[in-house]
Scaffold this motif. Structure first.
Motif, PDB file in Angstrom:
ATOM      1  N   ALA A 138       0.835  -1.200   0.000  1.00 37.57           N
ATOM      2  CA  ALA A 138       0.000   0.000   0.000  1.00 37.57           C
ATOM      3  C   ALA A 138       0.870   1.250   0.000  1.00 37.57           C
ATOM      4  O   ALA A 138       0.592   2.220  -0.719  1.00 37.57           O
ATOM      5  N   ARG A 139       1.938   1.239   0.773  1.00 35.42           N
ATOM      6  CA  ARG A 139       2.850   2.390   0.799  1.00 35.42           C
ATOM      7  C   ARG A 139       3.499   2.618  -0.561  1.00 35.42           C
ATOM      8  O   ARG A 139       3.653   3.755  -1.017  1.00 35.42           O
ATOM      9  N   ALA A 140       3.902   1.532  -1.203  1.00 35.18           N
ATOM     10  CA  ALA A 140       4.520   1.657  -2.523  1.00 35.18           C
ATOM     11  C   ALA A 140       3.538   2.244  -3.531  1.00 35.18           C
ATOM     12  O   ALA A 140       3.893   3.119  -4.318  1.00 35.18           O
ATOM     13  N   LEU A 141       2.287   1.791  -3.498  1.00 38.13           N
ATOM     14  CA  LEU A 141       1.284   2.303  -4.435  1.00 38.13           C
ATOM     15  C   LEU A 141       1.001   3.781  -4.185  1.00 38.13           C
ATOM     16  O   LEU A 141       0.841   4.560  -5.138  1.00 38.13           O
ATOM     17  N   VAL A 142       0.943   4.168  -2.924  1.00 38.45           N
ATOM     18  CA  VAL A 142       0.733   5.587  -2.599  1.00 38.45           C
ATOM     19  C   VAL A 142       1.919   6.418  -3.093  1.00 38.45           C
ATOM     20  O   VAL A 142       1.740   7.501  -3.658  1.00 38.45           O
ATOM     21  N   LEU A 143       3.145   5.901  -2.907  1.00 36.87           N
ATOM     22  CA  LEU A 143       4.328   6.606  -3.390  1.00 36.87           C
ATOM     23  C   LEU A 143       4.264   6.795  -4.898  1.00 36.87           C
ATOM     24  O   LEU A 143       4.494   7.906  -5.406  1.00 36.87           O
ATOM     25  N   PHE A 144       3.933   5.739  -5.625  1.00 39.02           N
ATOM     26  CA  PHE A 144       3.861   5.838  -7.085  1.00 39.02           C
ATOM     27  C   PHE A 144       2.780   6.834  -7.499  1.00 39.02           C
ATOM     28  O   PHE A 144       2.966   7.612  -8.434  1.00 39.02           O
ATOM     29  N   LYS A 186     -12.069  -3.210  -3.830  1.00 39.35           N
ATOM     30  CA  LYS A 186     -12.416  -2.016  -4.603  1.00 39.35           C
ATOM     31  C   LYS A 186     -11.583  -0.790  -4.201  1.00 39.35           C
ATOM     32  O   LYS A 186     -12.052   0.347  -4.228  1.00 39.35           O
ATOM     33  N   LEU A 187     -10.327  -1.061  -3.826  1.00 38.32           N
ATOM     34  CA  LEU A 187      -9.392   0.028  -3.534  1.00 38.32           C
ATOM     35  C   LEU A 187      -8.670   0.480  -4.800  1.00 38.32           C
ATOM     36  O   LEU A 187      -8.313   1.655  -4.935  1.00 38.32           O
ATOM     37  N   ILE A 188      -8.466  -0.472  -5.707  1.00 38.46           N
ATOM     38  CA  ILE A 188      -7.786  -0.177  -6.968  1.00 38.46           C
ATOM     39  C   ILE A 188      -8.466  -0.941  -8.098  1.00 38.46           C
ATOM     40  O   ILE A 188      -9.235  -1.878  -7.858  1.00 38.46           O
ATOM     41  N   LYS A 189      -8.160  -0.528  -9.328  1.00 37.69           N
ATOM     42  CA  LYS A 189      -8.487  -1.291 -10.524  1.00 37.69           C
ATOM     43  C   LYS A 189      -7.188  -1.523 -11.283  1.00 37.69           C
ATOM     44  O   LYS A 189      -6.266  -0.713 -11.202  1.00 37.69           O
ATOM     45  N   MET A 190      -7.139  -2.645 -12.023  1.00 34.03           N
ATOM     46  CA  MET A 190      -5.979  -2.901 -12.855  1.00 34.03           C
ATOM     47  C   MET A 190      -6.423  -3.200 -14.272  1.00 34.03           C
ATOM     48  O   MET A 190      -7.365  -3.955 -14.492  1.00 34.03           O
ATOM     49  N   ASP A 191      -5.736  -2.575 -15.224  1.00 34.94           N
ATOM     50  CA  ASP A 191      -6.003  -2.790 -16.644  1.00 34.94           C
ATOM     51  C   ASP A 191      -4.729  -3.368 -17.244  1.00 34.94           C
ATOM     52  O   ASP A 191      -3.760  -2.642 -17.482  1.00 34.94           O
ATOM     53  N   GLY A 192      -4.709  -4.673 -17.448  1.00 35.10           N
ATOM     54  CA  GLY A 192      -3.487  -5.320 -17.900  1.00 35.10           C
ATOM     55  C   GLY A 192      -2.566  -5.599 -16.728  1.00 35.10           C
ATOM     56  O   GLY A 192      -2.985  -5.673 -15.580  1.00 35.10           O
ATOM     57  N   ARG A 193      -1.263  -5.720 -17.008  1.00 32.98           N
ATOM     58  CA  ARG A 193      -0.297  -6.114 -15.982  1.00 32.98           C
ATOM     59  C   ARG A 193       0.242  -4.941 -15.174  1.00 32.98           C
ATOM     60  O   ARG A 193       0.636  -5.105 -14.034  1.00 32.98           O
ATOM     61  N   ARG A 194       0.250  -3.733 -15.758  1.00 32.13           N
ATOM     62  CA  ARG A 194       0.961  -2.637 -15.109  1.00 32.13           C
ATOM     63  C   ARG A 194       0.117  -1.393 -14.855  1.00 32.13           C
ATOM     64  O   ARG A 194       0.522  -0.536 -14.067  1.00 32.13           O
ATOM     65  N   LYS A 195      -1.031  -1.248 -15.507  1.00 35.83           N
ATOM     66  CA  LYS A 195      -1.814  -0.018 -15.364  1.00 35.83           C
ATOM     67  C   LYS A 195      -2.732  -0.127 -14.154  1.00 35.83           C
ATOM     68  O   LYS A 195      -3.510  -1.073 -14.025  1.00 35.83           O
ATOM     69  N   GLN A 197      -5.425   2.003 -11.361  1.00 38.99           N
ATOM     70  CA  GLN A 197      -6.241   3.159 -10.992  1.00 38.99           C
ATOM     71  C   GLN A 197      -6.526   3.089  -9.504  1.00 38.99           C
ATOM     72  O   GLN A 197      -7.045   2.089  -9.011  1.00 38.99           O
ATOM     73  N   ILE A 198      -6.152   4.131  -8.792  1.00 34.64           N
ATOM     74  CA  ILE A 198      -6.442   4.214  -7.360  1.00 34.64           C
ATOM     75  C   ILE A 198      -7.873   4.703  -7.188  1.00 34.64           C
ATOM     76  O   ILE A 198      -8.206   5.815  -7.600  1.00 34.64           O
ATOM     77  N   LEU A 199      -8.700   3.885  -6.568  1.00 33.31           N
ATOM     78  CA  LEU A 199     -10.108   4.240  -6.360  1.00 33.31           C
ATOM     79  C   LEU A 199     -10.344   4.851  -4.984  1.00 33.31           C
ATOM     80  O   LEU A 199     -11.194   5.733  -4.838  1.00 33.31           O
ATOM     81  N   GLU A 200      -9.635   4.364  -3.981  1.00 34.04           N
ATOM     82  CA  GLU A 200      -9.838   4.823  -2.604  1.00 34.04           C
ATOM     83  C   GLU A 200      -8.483   5.163  -1.987  1.00 34.04           C
ATOM     84  O   GLU A 200      -7.900   4.373  -1.242  1.00 34.04           O
ATOM     85  N   LEU A 201      -7.976   6.357  -2.310  1.00 28.61           N
ATOM     86  CA  LEU A 201      -6.644   6.752  -1.848  1.00 28.61           C
ATOM     87  C   LEU A 201      -6.579   6.834  -0.329  1.00 28.61           C
ATOM     88  O   LEU A 201      -5.609   6.369   0.282  1.00 28.61           O
ATOM     89  N   ASP A 202      -7.601   7.400   0.302  1.00 23.82           N
ATOM     90  CA  ASP A 202      -7.581   7.548   1.767  1.00 23.82           C
ATOM     91  C   ASP A 202      -7.532   6.194   2.457  1.00 23.82           C
ATOM     92  O   ASP A 202      -6.815   6.015   3.452  1.00 23.82           O
ATOM     93  N   GLN A 203      -8.301   5.226   1.939  1.00 22.16           N
ATOM     94  CA  GLN A 203      -8.289   3.890   2.551  1.00 22.16           C
ATOM     95  C   GLN A 203      -6.945   3.215   2.349  1.00 22.16           C
ATOM     96  O   GLN A 203      -6.433   2.505   3.234  1.00 22.16           O
ATOM     97  N   LEU A 204      -6.348   3.433   1.184  1.00 22.13           N
ATOM     98  CA  LEU A 204      -5.032   2.844   0.916  1.00 22.13           C
ATOM     99  C   LEU A 204      -3.992   3.455   1.846  1.00 22.13           C
ATOM    100  O   LEU A 204      -3.121   2.741   2.371  1.00 22.13           O
ATOM    101  N   LYS A 205      -4.082   4.762   2.079  1.00 25.19           N
ATOM    102  CA  LYS A 205      -3.160   5.404   3.028  1.00 25.19           C
ATOM    103  C   LYS A 205      -3.363   4.868   4.438  1.00 25.19           C
ATOM    104  O   LYS A 205      -2.401   4.702   5.194  1.00 25.19           O
ATOM    105  N   GLU A 206      -4.606   4.586   4.796  1.00 29.63           N
ATOM    106  CA  GLU A 206      -4.892   4.042   6.125  1.00 29.63           C
ATOM    107  C   GLU A 206      -4.262   2.677   6.291  1.00 29.63           C
ATOM    108  O   GLU A 206      -3.670   2.381   7.335  1.00 29.63           O
ATOM    109  N   ILE A 207      -4.383   1.837   5.267  1.00 28.40           N
ATOM    110  CA  ILE A 207      -3.745   0.516   5.313  1.00 28.40           C
ATOM    111  C   ILE A 207      -2.225   0.666   5.448  1.00 28.40           C
ATOM    112  O   ILE A 207      -1.576  -0.061   6.184  1.00 28.40           O
TER     113      ILE A 207
END
Length: 211
Positions: A138-144, A186-195, A197-207
């Motif tokens: 979660a920290r890595a995704l928030v950083l990116f 439902k915190l993120i969506k993925m389109d393919g292997r690398r794309k 979409q952050i759907l719930e940034l606040d929840q991801l930061k909480e994690i």
């Protein structure tokens, strides 16, 4: 950094382009140069005794590196490698020291920047030593998300899942499982292997344990 600072540094700064996979420097080498990422992405790595690569840190545009070897006249203790096509700005030691000696305000702001990097390094140690894999990811995704300037919360993972696993200290399989967990929540969506979409940034930061 102030505009005046940039004008001062531009007078003594040069640049060079590195291709994907090319090393800026390798562990054990010496250099009297301060490097700054202008475009692209750099990974700092160390090799274990078993030959396994561990990513120590990722460097995004405006991040600087090489300071340890520059100021202490020591060998580099990590490898610096371009993850993608990257443009590096660099300043030789004599020009760097002369510029700092002649500009007290710039020197102070540079010390503040160094202090921030030390804080980030301490955070990285804590990330690997104290957090669960889910929190590290979660920290890595928030950083990116913060570094990649996403449109509508969408960005492309800047590194492979293998490198991401190395960065957060786990296996590629664990990364894939945790990403699927975030998708199901439902915190993120993925389109393919690398794309992603952050759907719930606040929840991801909480994690991630971030404010």
């Amino acid at each position: 950094m102030k505009v005046d600072d940039l004008h001062v540094l531009q007078k003594v700064t040069r640049s060079r382009k590195f291709q994907k996979g090319e090393f800026i420097f390798q562990e054990g080498e010496r250099s009297e140069t301060l490097f700054v990422v202008n475009e692209g992405l750099i990974k700092l790595t160390k090799m274990s005794a078993e030959g396994k690569e561990q990513i120590v840190r990722l460097l995004f545009p405006k991040d600087f590196f090489g300071l340890y070897s520059l100021l202490r006249d020591e060998k580099h203790y990590v490898n610096a490698q371009a993850v993608q096509e990257t443009v590096i700005c660099y300043i030789d030691k004599k020009d760097f020291l002369k510029t700092m000696e002649g500009n007290a305000g710039l020197s102070y702001r540079f010390l503040i920047a160094v202090n921030d990097r030390l804080y980030e390094a301490d955070e990285s140690v804590g990330l690997l030593g104290l957090l669960e894999v889910e929190q590290r990811l979660a920290r890595a995704l928030v950083l990116f998300y913060q570094k990649m300037n996403p449109q509508n919360g969408i960005f492309t993972l800047p590194i492979s899942k293998k490198d991401l696993a190395s960065y957060i200290g786990t296996t590629p399989e664990s990364v894939s499982r945790k990403l699927l967990t975030f998708i199901s929540q439902k915190l993120i969506k993925m389109d393919g292997r690398r794309k992603i979409q952050i759907l719930e940034l606040d929840q991801l930061k909480e994690i991630a344990g971030l404010d």
